[in-house]
Design an enzyme around this catalytic site. Structure first.
Site, PDB file in Angstrom:
ATOM      1  N   LYS A 149       0.877  -1.170   0.000  1.00 33.46           N
ATOM      2  CA  LYS A 149       0.000   0.000   0.000  1.00 33.46           C
ATOM      3  C   LYS A 149       0.914   1.219   0.000  1.00 33.46           C
ATOM      4  O   LYS A 149       1.626   1.484   0.979  1.00 33.46           O
ATOM      5  CB  LYS A 149      -0.919   0.014   1.215  1.00 33.46           C
ATOM      6  N   GLY A 184      -8.569   9.257   9.187  1.00 38.95           N
ATOM      7  CA  GLY A 184      -8.956   9.291  10.589  1.00 38.95           C
ATOM      8  C   GLY A 184      -9.993  10.320  10.952  1.00 38.95           C
ATOM      9  O   GLY A 184     -10.308  10.492  12.135  1.00 38.95           O
ATOM     10  N   ALA A 235      -9.894   5.623   3.713  1.00 36.55           N
ATOM     11  CA  ALA A 235      -9.796   6.791   4.593  1.00 36.55           C
ATOM     12  C   ALA A 235     -11.084   7.597   4.654  1.00 36.55           C
ATOM     13  O   ALA A 235     -11.725   7.855   3.628  1.00 36.55           O
ATOM     14  CB  ALA A 235      -8.648   7.717   4.211  1.00 36.55           C
ATOM     15  N   GLY A 236     -11.451   7.972   5.864  1.00 36.08           N
ATOM     16  CA  GLY A 236     -12.572   8.862   6.105  1.00 36.08           C
ATOM     17  C   GLY A 236     -13.875   8.177   6.457  1.00 36.08           C
ATOM     18  O   GLY A 236     -14.781   8.817   6.991  1.00 36.08           O
ATOM     19  N   ASN A 244     -10.016   1.568   9.182  1.00 38.53           N
ATOM     20  CA  ASN A 244      -9.162   1.357  10.340  1.00 38.53           C
ATOM     21  C   ASN A 244      -9.680   2.116  11.561  1.00 38.53           C
ATOM     22  O   ASN A 244     -10.210   1.545  12.497  1.00 38.53           O
ATOM     23  CB  ASN A 244      -7.726   1.756  10.022  1.00 38.53           C
ATOM     24  N   THR A 245      -9.564   3.449  11.536  1.00 38.38           N
ATOM     25  CA  THR A 245      -9.868   4.239  12.722  1.00 38.38           C
ATOM     26  C   THR A 245     -11.300   4.078  13.187  1.00 38.38           C
ATOM     27  O   THR A 245     -11.575   4.034  14.394  1.00 38.38           O
ATOM     28  CB  THR A 245      -9.572   5.729  12.459  1.00 38.38           C
TER      29      THR A 245
END
Length: 267
Positions: free
Chosen positions: A112, A173, A199-200, A221-222
């Site tokens: 990645k 995040g 992301a987001g 992830n987050t």
């Protein structure tokens, strides 16, 4: 007799590797390794991304991380998080390939690619990303580049030989959701490689929305790691991705300007 619907055989292929789950997860920002382990299991994911540099430097939250996961069941996606230049990212990608070998994945060339010089907004460098991608493809890597939702850059990366393109929904995040939906739709319409929204994403409904748009996968992830109950959120994300994909395959009804009765009157 109630009719049954045959299950849809629908797999994702990246770089010749077949995946049954379209949810990719990360390993950062968990409160404990135990929460990370439970969440990854609950998600049903098959590919997990790990920050190579942070593991090697034993950054906070990354000590023992690699050893805590079963790499016989999970596919490692090393990432170049923390790299500010193309040159740094290329060096870290090479280390990531060696990490995969140490973990028993001799044939794993996945990376990645992240090139992020901006420490405040964490937006990827388009020029550096393209430069690094071109070099890594030459070296035989299966490159999954993280980019802003830029349709032109996505086409350039695909032409360079990248295995996917990974546009951000909103800043890393942030949990802001799909702020770049219109551009992501253009990327999906033009791409001949899988598009992974990265992301987001903050909620399962946003993951489902990305899949309904036609994204091939999402990376979360987050939103999982920082949830009050990470494992439960991971399960919800996995279900949402499945639902969004099924909805995309089913094809939504046309949007109409006026109401239409669901039970039409008899003529």
């Amino acid at each position: 007799m109630v009719a049954t619907v045959a299950p849809v055989t629908d797999t994702l292929v990246i770089g010749g590797k077949v995946f049954h789950s379209r949810l990719f997860t990360g390993t950062g920002r968990y409160r404990t390794l135990e929460q990370m382990q439970a969440s990854i299991t609950a998600s049903g994911c098959e590919m997990v991304t790990v920050a190579v540099r942070r593991v090697q430097t034993q950054a906070v939250g990354h000590v023992g991380l690699v050893e805590a996961l079963d790499w016989g069941k999970l596919w490692l996606l090393p990432n170049t998080a923390g790299c500010q230049t193309a040159e740094e990212a290329i060096r870290v990608a090479r280390l990531g390939r060696e990490m995969a070998k140490v973990l028993g994945q001799e044939d794993n060339s996945f990376i990645k690619l992240e090139v992020i010089p901006d420490g405040k907004y964490l937006l990827p460098d388009p020029v550096g990303t393209l430069h690094a991608a071109e070099q890594l493809v030459k070296e035989g890597f299966t490159v999954l580049p993280y980019i802003n939702a830029d349709p032109v850059l996505a086409q350039r990366l695909e032409a360079a030989g990248c295995a996917t393109v990974m546009p951000l929904g909103s800043p890393i995040g942030s949990g802001q959701g799909l702020r770049n939906a219109s551009n992501i739709e253009i990327i999906i319409a033009q791409a001949q490689v899988p598009v992974v929204v990265d992301a987001g994403i903050g909620t399962p409904s946003e993951a489902a929305q990305a899949m309904e748009m036609g994204a091939q996968a999402v990376l979360v992830n987050t939103a999982i790691a920082q949830a009050q109950d990470p494992a439960r959120m991971a399960q919800a994300m996995g279900l949402a991705v499945k639902a969004g994909r099924l909805a995309y395959l089913a094809g939504r009804m046309p949007v109409q300007s006026q109401a239409t009765p669901s039970s039409p009157p008899e003529n």
